[in-house]
Design a protein around this motif. Structure first.
Motif, PDB file in Angstrom:
ATOM      1  N   UNK A  31       0.845  -1.192   0.000  1.00 12.16           N
ATOM      2  CA  UNK A  31       0.000   0.000   0.000  1.00 12.16           C
ATOM      3  C   UNK A  31       0.882   1.245   0.000  1.00 12.16           C
ATOM      4  N   UNK A  32       0.454   2.271  -0.739  1.00 12.14           N
ATOM      5  CA  UNK A  32       1.277   3.466  -0.896  1.00 12.14           C
ATOM      6  C   UNK A  32       0.389   4.683  -1.101  1.00 12.14           C
ATOM      7  N   UNK A  36      -6.093   3.280  -3.000  1.00 11.63           N
ATOM      8  CA  UNK A  36      -7.381   3.927  -2.776  1.00 11.63           C
ATOM      9  C   UNK A  36      -8.087   3.330  -1.560  1.00 11.63           C
ATOM     10  N   UNK A  37      -9.018   4.112  -1.017  1.00 15.65           N
ATOM     11  CA  UNK A  37      -9.825   3.628   0.101  1.00 15.65           C
ATOM     12  C   UNK A  37     -10.644   2.411  -0.315  1.00 15.65           C
ATOM     13  N   UNK A  38     -11.112   2.397  -1.548  1.00 11.73           N
ATOM     14  CA  UNK A  38     -11.862   1.261  -2.063  1.00 11.73           C
ATOM     15  C   UNK A  38     -11.013  -0.005  -2.043  1.00 11.73           C
ATOM     16  N   UNK A  39      -9.759   0.104  -2.435  1.00 15.94           N
ATOM     17  CA  UNK A  39      -8.859  -1.047  -2.429  1.00 15.94           C
ATOM     18  C   UNK A  39      -8.602  -1.531  -1.002  1.00 15.94           C
ATOM     19  N   UNK A  40      -8.413  -0.605  -0.078  1.00 19.08           N
ATOM     20  CA  UNK A  40      -8.160  -0.987   1.308  1.00 19.08           C
ATOM     21  C   UNK A  40      -9.373  -1.702   1.892  1.00 19.08           C
ATOM     22  N   UNK A  41     -10.564  -1.149   1.674  1.00 17.94           N
ATOM     23  CA  UNK A  41     -11.778  -1.776   2.193  1.00 17.94           C
ATOM     24  C   UNK A  41     -11.959  -3.176   1.623  1.00 17.94           C
ATOM     25  N   UNK A  67     -14.484   7.944   2.263  1.00 26.55           N
ATOM     26  CA  UNK A  67     -14.378   6.984   3.370  1.00 26.55           C
ATOM     27  C   UNK A  67     -15.700   6.244   3.546  1.00 26.55           C
ATOM     28  N   UNK A  68     -16.799   6.977   3.484  1.00 32.01           N
ATOM     29  CA  UNK A  68     -18.121   6.365   3.610  1.00 32.01           C
ATOM     30  C   UNK A  68     -18.370   5.360   2.506  1.00 32.01           C
ATOM     31  N   UNK A  69     -18.081   5.721   1.266  1.00 37.63           N
ATOM     32  CA  UNK A  69     -18.334   4.829   0.140  1.00 37.63           C
ATOM     33  C   UNK A  69     -17.482   3.564   0.237  1.00 37.63           C
ATOM     34  N   UNK A  70     -16.264   3.705   0.731  1.00 40.04           N
ATOM     35  CA  UNK A  70     -15.389   2.542   0.875  1.00 40.04           C
ATOM     36  C   UNK A  70     -15.948   1.578   1.917  1.00 40.04           C
ATOM     37  N   UNK A 306      -8.031   8.077  -3.115  1.00 37.26           N
ATOM     38  CA  UNK A 306      -6.686   7.881  -2.571  1.00 37.26           C
ATOM     39  C   UNK A 306      -6.545   8.584  -1.220  1.00 37.26           C
ATOM     40  N   UNK A 307      -7.168   9.745  -1.090  1.00 34.60           N
ATOM     41  CA  UNK A 307      -7.070  10.509   0.148  1.00 34.60           C
ATOM     42  C   UNK A 307      -7.702   9.813   1.339  1.00 34.60           C
ATOM     43  N   UNK A 308      -8.706   8.976   1.092  1.00 34.13           N
ATOM     44  CA  UNK A 308      -9.359   8.265   2.183  1.00 34.13           C
ATOM     45  C   UNK A 308      -8.682   6.973   2.585  1.00 34.13           C
ATOM     46  N   UNK A 309      -7.694   6.535   1.807  1.00 36.44           N
ATOM     47  CA  UNK A 309      -7.118   5.204   2.005  1.00 36.44           C
ATOM     48  C   UNK A 309      -6.432   5.033   3.355  1.00 36.44           C
ATOM     49  N   UNK A 310      -5.646   6.011   3.774  1.00 39.36           N
ATOM     50  CA  UNK A 310      -4.876   5.864   5.017  1.00 39.36           C
ATOM     51  C   UNK A 310      -5.794   5.725   6.229  1.00 39.36           C
ATOM     52  N   UNK A 311      -6.917   6.428   6.218  1.00 43.47           N
ATOM     53  CA  UNK A 311      -7.864   6.294   7.326  1.00 43.47           C
ATOM     54  C   UNK A 311      -8.503   4.912   7.341  1.00 43.47           C
ATOM     55  N   UNK A 312      -8.709   4.317   6.169  1.00 39.26           N
ATOM     56  CA  UNK A 312      -9.249   2.943   6.122  1.00 39.26           C
ATOM     57  C   UNK A 312      -8.241   1.946   6.678  1.00 39.26           C
ATOM     58  N   UNK A 313      -6.953   2.156   6.377  1.00 35.52           N
ATOM     59  CA  UNK A 313      -5.927   1.286   6.955  1.00 35.52           C
ATOM     60  C   UNK A 313      -5.939   1.407   8.472  1.00 35.52           C
ATOM     61  N   UNK A 314      -5.999   2.635   8.964  1.00 32.34           N
ATOM     62  CA  UNK A 314      -6.007   2.859  10.414  1.00 32.34           C
ATOM     63  C   UNK A 314      -7.212   2.214  11.072  1.00 32.34           C
ATOM     64  N   UNK A 315      -8.335   2.201  10.389  1.00 30.07           N
ATOM     65  CA  UNK A 315      -9.562   1.656  10.953  1.00 30.07           C
ATOM     66  C   UNK A 315      -9.625   0.138  10.908  1.00 30.07           C
ATOM     67  N   UNK A 316      -8.946  -0.474   9.924  1.00 23.66           N
ATOM     68  CA  UNK A 316      -9.214  -1.880   9.627  1.00 23.66           C
ATOM     69  C   UNK A 316      -8.039  -2.838   9.755  1.00 23.66           C
TER      70      UNK A 316
END
Length: 370
Positions: A31-32, A36-41, A67-70, A306-316
């Protein structure tokens, strides 16, 4: 940040803020900044399912929307969307229902610049949910004009930190309930959206409302000096917008530090995330001068997903449950914030100050290791 899979530590030259990331401490070293947040979810689909998720700060064309959509794409048990303007929350909810019609949604208005609104929103959310597995504190403001909240606080500190602090603690019983029910210790998460802008300023404990000149506050509360950059206010003035913003973003990280250490034994983890360089609706209050300053801070501009991705990693990411000392992520990997943003003494001092400001004590128990 562009890097090959397995490269554990990124070079500082890849990041204009000089932030280093360590991909050996997450589940997905590949991950880099492009992720994207979609990919992380999708990667953590089994983690999302059956979770109750609260996202604060949801409006069209925002990180809250991405973030919500992911989350919605992976069938959570319940999504609670909270933000200041109901019409904007409904616009995002409509998009969710169009793409994921089976996702259960609840919508709540909250103005983080008003203690009364925060109390009312917390009452509503606590009445809706039986537990909160993931709380994403994405909401915030950035402004170049000196303004105050409805309760008389400098707007950026009052909204970006105090509002988030108050709401999170009012929801804490439901967060703790989720942790008690969870089969995976540390999977209950509080995610605070911060920024590399935290590098600009520590907490101004003696002057968080910006009533004093920098020479009139302790040296360790002033912005660190940087070659070619000055964060001093103009003569006769006391307010510097980006210093105020930086203080609030430092507070987001220190709050995550406090929660993780106070509640580690209860199974709650809190992590602050830097989303990267991205244009969102938050920039609407910036004038041309400050917009130009922002444009110079990034060499890679992310889209909303892409901007939402890091928060998804932190959450999941389950691996992040293993180490309560991980408090900050950037570009989907573990990073290290500025010294003033990882100081446990500053974290405890800020916690106590925040309690004084909201007029309520939040004793999270004897589990504090700070």
């Amino acid at each position: 940040m562009s890097k090959e899979r397995g490269n554990a530590v990124s070079d500082e030259k890849d990041n204009p803020w000089g932030l280093r990331t360590d991909s050996s401490r997450t589940s997905n070293p590949g991950f880099s900044r492009e992720t994207t947040a979609t990919e992380v979810a999708n990667s953590f689909s089994n983690v999302v399912q059956d979770k109750t998720v609260v996202v604060v700060g949801v409006s069209p064309q925002s990180l809250g929307e991405s973030i919500t959509m992911a989350f919605a794409s992976q069938s959570p048990r319940l999504l609670v969307l909270a933000s200041r303007t109901m019409s904007k929350i409904k616009a995002v909810a409509t998009k969710v229902k169009e793409q994921h019609p089976n996702v259960e949604l609840q919508l709540v208005e909250v103005d983080l610049s008003s203690f009364a609104s925060i109390r009312e929103a917390a009452t509503q959310i606590n009445g809706i949910v039986d537990k909160i597995d993931i709380l994403v504190n994405n909401a915030g403001v950035v402004d170049t004009t000196p303004r105050t909240t409805k309760d008389g606080l400098e707007l950026q500190f009052g909204t970006n930190h105090i509002g988030i602090f108050f709401l999170t603690n009012l929801l804490m019983p439901k967060i703790l309930k989720a942790a008690q029910k969870s089969q995976s210790k540390g999977s209950t998460r509080v995610v605070n959206m911060t920024s590399a802008g935290h590098l600009i300023s520590p907490i101004r404990f003696s002057d968080y409302n910006f009533k004093k000149r920098p020479e009139d506050i302790p040296e360790d509360e002033r912005p660190p000096s940087r070659p070619g950059m000055s964060f001093d206010p103009p003569p006769g003035k006391t307010y510097v917008p980006f210093v105020a913003y930086g203080q609030s973003k430092t507070a987001n990280i220190l709050m995550a530090l406090s929660i993780s250490h106070k509640l580690a034994s209860e199974g709650v983890r809190s992590i602050a995330t830097h989303p990267g360089s991205i244009w969102t609706d938050m920039s609407r209050n910036l004038d041309e001068e400050h917009l130009e300053m922002i444009k110079k801070t990034g060499d890679f501009w992310k889209n909303l997903d892409q901007g939402g991705a890091t928060s998804l990693v932190a959450a999941l990411d389950p691996k992040l449950a293993e180490d309560k000392d991980i408090i900050y992520l950037a570009d989907c990997q573990v990073s290290v914030p500025a010294p003033h943003a990882k100081d446990p003494n500053a974290a405890e001092r800020l916690w106590q100050l925040s309690e004084e400001i909201v007029g309520q004590k939040f004793d999270l128990g004897h589990t504090s290791n700070l």
